[in-house]
Design a protein around this motif. Structure first.
Motif, short mmCIF file in Angstrom:
data_model
loop_
_atom_site.label_atom_id
_atom_site.label_comp_id
_atom_site.label_asym_id
_atom_site.label_seq_id
_atom_site.Cartn_x
_atom_site.Cartn_y
_atom_site.Cartn_z
N TYR A 171 0.85 -1.20 0.00
CA TYR A 171 0.00 0.00 0.00
C TYR A 171 0.88 1.25 0.00
O TYR A 171 1.89 1.32 0.71
CB TYR A 171 -0.90 0.03 1.24
CG TYR A 171 -1.81 1.25 1.27
CD1 TYR A 171 -3.00 1.27 0.59
CD2 TYR A 171 -1.42 2.38 1.99
CE1 TYR A 171 -3.82 2.40 0.62
CE2 TYR A 171 -2.22 3.52 2.01
CZ TYR A 171 -3.44 3.52 1.33
OH TYR A 171 -4.22 4.62 1.34
N HIS B 176 -4.14 1.47 -7.35
CA HIS B 176 -5.51 1.81 -6.92
C HIS B 176 -6.41 0.58 -6.80
O HIS B 176 -7.62 0.67 -7.00
CB HIS B 176 -6.15 2.84 -7.87
CG HIS B 176 -5.34 4.08 -8.08
ND1 HIS B 176 -4.91 4.86 -7.04
CD2 HIS B 176 -4.86 4.65 -9.23
CE1 HIS B 176 -4.21 5.89 -7.53
NE2 HIS B 176 -4.15 5.77 -8.85
N GLY C 255 -2.30 3.79 -3.52
CA GLY C 255 -3.22 2.90 -2.82
C GLY C 255 -2.68 1.49 -2.80
O GLY C 255 -1.46 1.29 -2.70
N TYR C 256 -3.55 0.50 -2.94
CA TYR C 256 -3.09 -0.89 -3.03
C TYR C 256 -2.57 -1.13 -4.44
O TYR C 256 -3.30 -0.92 -5.43
CB TYR C 256 -4.23 -1.86 -2.71
CG TYR C 256 -4.65 -1.78 -1.25
CD1 TYR C 256 -4.00 -2.55 -0.29
CD2 TYR C 256 -5.67 -0.94 -0.84
CE1 TYR C 256 -4.35 -2.47 1.05
CE2 TYR C 256 -6.04 -0.83 0.48
CZ TYR C 256 -5.38 -1.60 1.43
OH TYR C 256 -5.73 -1.52 2.75
N THR D 17 -8.49 3.28 -4.30
CA THR D 17 -7.70 3.60 -3.11
C THR D 17 -6.57 4.55 -3.48
O THR D 17 -6.20 4.70 -4.64
CB THR D 17 -7.12 2.32 -2.50
OG1 THR D 17 -6.36 1.62 -3.49
CG2 THR D 17 -8.22 1.40 -2.00
N GLY D 18 -5.98 5.21 -2.45
CA GLY D 18 -4.90 6.18 -2.67
C GLY D 18 -5.47 7.49 -3.23
O GLY D 18 -6.61 7.87 -2.95
#
Length: 441
Positions: free
Chosen positions: A366, A388, A371-372, A414-415
């Motif tokens: 992460y 992401h 993000g991931y 994500t992120g």
């Protein structure tokens, strides 16, 4: 693999936005020009209102002037008709004067005859009074020597008396005719004089009305000329303001061009600087921000790995079934609004993310920006990155060898992300490059 051996582009420095204001001096200059332009445009609006008002007034005056002109023409026609009527009356008056003149001659003749008769009668009366008395006729009868003489005397007396009666009758008739002629002449004269006086009064009234209308027309004409002059002055003021606004607009455009050129030069300099820095190593601290994850669902040696599928000369397959929403290159960052390099290709949509080519997992963790994400090494200095991913969807672990098309995770947001998508990057010997040629795009 040791992280110290990993290579990475240094992040491109943030460029100034095109929307950033120039120096305070220039900003104040533009503001001053804008305020002056707004004031001039406001004056233009006020002058437009005044010009419209003046035009309405001019139209009203023009309509009133035309109405008065029509009324004047109608009055002139009446005056002309009365003038013609008076000319005819003058002829009638002339004829009446001739008639009165004739009547006067007849009256003079009658008066002369009456005077002559009156004189004769007076002479006869005086003779009778002087030479005899009222018994003279009787004496002439009784003193006759014979019947024949008496008859002759009586006949003479009768003729004298009859002649006198005729004279008296003619005298009376002439006097009556004289009175009638005088009355007729007076009536004709009075009637024509009255008619002439009435026509003259009517003509005088009409001429007076015409003079009044002409005076109104003159006043309206003067007012019209004054209003027209005022309107012309307003138009000149408008033209002067429009010229000033045009000059201000040119000044503002010139200032804006100068600012834009200055900003463009600054951006080019920053871009050149960023491009020069594009091949440098990424500081190790950048990767230390990544958080390693435990992969309870990851299988380093999958029992049924997918068959490798090659779709182009570079040996890559599409990492997602989504559609391309953003390509590689400089852009305004959707979150920060900064001008910076977008180092990969974005695939919008949803669903699984697969590896573009077989390789080894370098990173599966992460990062605050990505993000991931997963980073793979494909050998020969080629690496790929997938960012992401949905939280908890990672299917691989660092050090794991995977096949082309094998699932890495699920598309997420994500992120630093504005929506569900895959951010895909390609590196050549640590330098971030455009992935499009590798994907056959």
């Amino acid at each position: 693999m040791d992280r110290k051996q990993l290579v990475k582009f240094i992040s491109i420095p943030l460029l100034s936005s095109l929307l950033i204001l120039p120096m305070d001096v220039n900003a104040r200059s533009i503001e001053d020009l804008t305020q002056e332009k707004e004031q001039l445009e406001k004056q233009l609006q006020e002058l437009d209102g005044e010009s419209t008002s003046q035009q309405v007034k001019l139209d009203g005056l023009e309509a009133r002037k035309e109405q008065l002109r029509t009324e004047t023409i109608a009055l002139q026609e009446k005056i002309d008709a009365l003038t013609l009527q008076m000319a005819e009356q003058q002829i009638q008056l002339k004829n009446a004067a001739e008639k009165i003149k004739g009547l006067d001659k007849e009256i003079a003749t009658l008066e002369e005859r009456i005077a002559i008769r009156r004189e004769k009668l007076q002479i006869q009366a005086r003779s009778v009074q002087t030479n005899g008395n009222s018994n003279l006729v009787l004496k002439a009868v009784f003193n006759s020597d014979s019947l024949a003489e008496m008859v002759g005397n009586v006949s003479v007396i009768n003729r004298i008396m009859g002649h006198n009666r005729d004279i008296m009758t003619e005298q009376k008739n002439d006097q009556m005719i004289l009175q009638e002629k005088k009355a007729e002449a007076e009536d004709v004269k009075q009637e024509l004089e009255l008619l002439s006086a009435n026509v003259e009064v009517a003509r005088t009234n009409l001429v007076t009305q015409k003079g009044e209308l002409e005076n109104q027309i003159e006043q309206i004409a003067q007012e019209y000329e004054l209003t027209e002059a005022e309107k012309e002055e307003i138009v000149q003021q408008q033209q002067a303001i429009i010229h000033s606004v045009s000059n201000l607009s040119d000044d503002m455009k010139e200032e804006q061009r100068r600012i834009a050129d200055e900003e463009a030069n600054k951006q080019r300099a920053e871009q050149e600087k960023a491009e020069k820095m594009a091949g440098e190593m990424v500081p190790e601290s950048f990767f230390e921000e990544s958080v390693p994850l435990e992969y309870t669902s990851a299988d380093p040696t999958p029992s049924n790995p997918p068959e490798e599928t090659i779709v182009n000369g570079a040996g890559f397959v599409a990492p997602s079934n989504g559609f391309i929403s953003d390509s590689f290159g400089y852009r305004l960052h959707p979150i920060t609004g900064e001008w910076k390099l977008h180092g990969g290709i974005d695939f919008a949509g949803s669903g699984p993310i697969v590896t573009a080519k077989k390789g080894t997992v370098l990173v599966a963790g992460y990062h605050s920006q990505w993000g991931y994400y997963v980073k793979l090494d494909h050998g020969n200095g080629i690496e790929t990155l997938y960012a992401h991913m949905e939280a908890g969807s990672l299917k691989v672990a660092p050090g794991q060898d995977i096949l082309q098309g094998q699932e890495l995770g699920i598309m997420g947001t994500t992120g630093e992300s504005t929506g569900v998508h895959l951010h895909f990057e390609v590196y050549e010997n640590g330098t971030r490059v455009d992935p499009a040629p590798y994907l056959g795009l």
